[in-house]
Design a protein around this motif. Structure first.
Motif, short mmCIF file in Angstrom:
data_model
loop_
_atom_site.label_atom_id
_atom_site.label_comp_id
_atom_site.label_asym_id
_atom_site.label_seq_id
_atom_site.Cartn_x
_atom_site.Cartn_y
_atom_site.Cartn_z
N LEU A 16 0.83 -1.20 0.00
CA LEU A 16 0.00 0.00 0.00
C LEU A 16 0.87 1.26 0.00
O LEU A 16 0.62 2.20 -0.76
N ILE A 53 -15.71 5.97 -2.75
CA ILE A 53 -14.29 5.81 -3.07
C ILE A 53 -13.71 4.55 -2.44
O ILE A 53 -13.04 3.75 -3.11
N THR A 54 -13.96 4.37 -1.14
CA THR A 54 -13.37 3.23 -0.42
C THR A 54 -13.83 1.91 -0.99
O THR A 54 -13.02 1.01 -1.27
N TYR A 55 -15.14 1.75 -1.19
CA TYR A 55 -15.66 0.47 -1.68
C TYR A 55 -15.26 0.21 -3.12
O TYR A 55 -15.04 -0.94 -3.52
N THR A 56 -15.17 1.26 -3.92
CA THR A 56 -14.70 1.09 -5.30
C THR A 56 -13.25 0.61 -5.29
O THR A 56 -12.87 -0.30 -6.04
N ALA A 57 -12.44 1.20 -4.42
CA ALA A 57 -11.04 0.79 -4.31
C ALA A 57 -10.90 -0.63 -3.76
O ALA A 57 -9.95 -1.34 -4.11
N LEU A 58 -11.85 -1.04 -2.92
CA LEU A 58 -11.79 -2.38 -2.32
C LEU A 58 -12.12 -3.50 -3.30
O LEU A 58 -11.80 -4.66 -3.04
N SER A 59 -12.75 -3.17 -4.41
CA SER A 59 -13.25 -4.22 -5.31
C SER A 59 -12.18 -5.21 -5.76
O SER A 59 -12.46 -6.42 -5.82
#
Length: 202
Positions: A108, A159-165
């Motif tokens: 990260l 943003i967070t959930y899109t990045a988590l995909s």
């Protein structure tokens, strides 16, 4: 070999502590005839934090177990007495986990570092370390679950959930493989030590 060497020096009521998850209680008991407690310290024990798993042989009394716990409480936040066979899998949650967390965080850090110019790589690492520590502390103090942490940071479509995909798609299988590799390696070391024990007996 060490256990055999110290056998003649043990007092009748001795309780041997073994800081290894691989040496079997039955083998240590067979060699020494003594009370035996085995435990798995972690790198976090150096600061009196983290989790320690332990197991006792059948000779350890309740009084012995209490004395053992009092000592262990000085080098961990949480102590669990578990079945010996559980060490291989549970080690992934305490012993190996700092390396797992560190590697994920390192990846990260590198990904973020390459897209910004405000901080040095070392400063990025410090930011992530503080975020990890604060998240863990908040989770414990507020009695939150990991799912609640996720939901508290972002919502589906954000943003967070899109990045988590990508993690949702790939990480579960990777984690399953990680634990599988760890448990299999633990088993191989158990077997190797057992074989050496039998050779010493012979």
């Amino acid at each position: 070999g060490v256990l055999k060497d110290i056998q003649s020096l043990l007092c009748e009521d001795a309780n041997i502590f073994i800081s290894s998850s691989n040496f079997m209680l039955s083998e240590a008991t067979e060699v020494t005839g003594a009370k035996v407690s085995k435990f798995l310290p972690t790198v976090n024990s150096a600061i009196g934090r983290g989790v320690i798993y332990a197991a006792h042989n059948y000779k350890v009394t309740d009084e012995d177990a209490q004395a053992f716990e009092a000592i262990m409480r000085k080098i961990c936040s949480q102590l669990y007495i578990v079945e010996e066979k559980e060490f291989a899998a549970l080690n992934n949650l305490a012993g190996c986990a700092p390396a797992f967390f560190a590697y994920f965080s390192q990846c990260l850090c590198q990904a973020v570092y390459e897209r910004q110019h405000s901080f040095s790589y070392r400063e990025v690492e410090r930011i992530v370390a503080e975020t990890l520590a604060a998240t863990g502390q908040r989770m414990i103090e507020k009695d939150l679950t990991f799912e609640e942490i996720c939901m508290g940071v972002g919502k589906p479509g954000g943003i967070t959930y899109t990045a988590l995909s990508p993690l949702v798609d790939q990480l579960p299988a990777s984690m399953s493989e990680l634990v599988k590799c760890s448990v299999e390696k633990h088993g191989k070391i158990d077997l190797l030590i057992s074989q050496k024990f039998q050779d010493l007996k012979g």
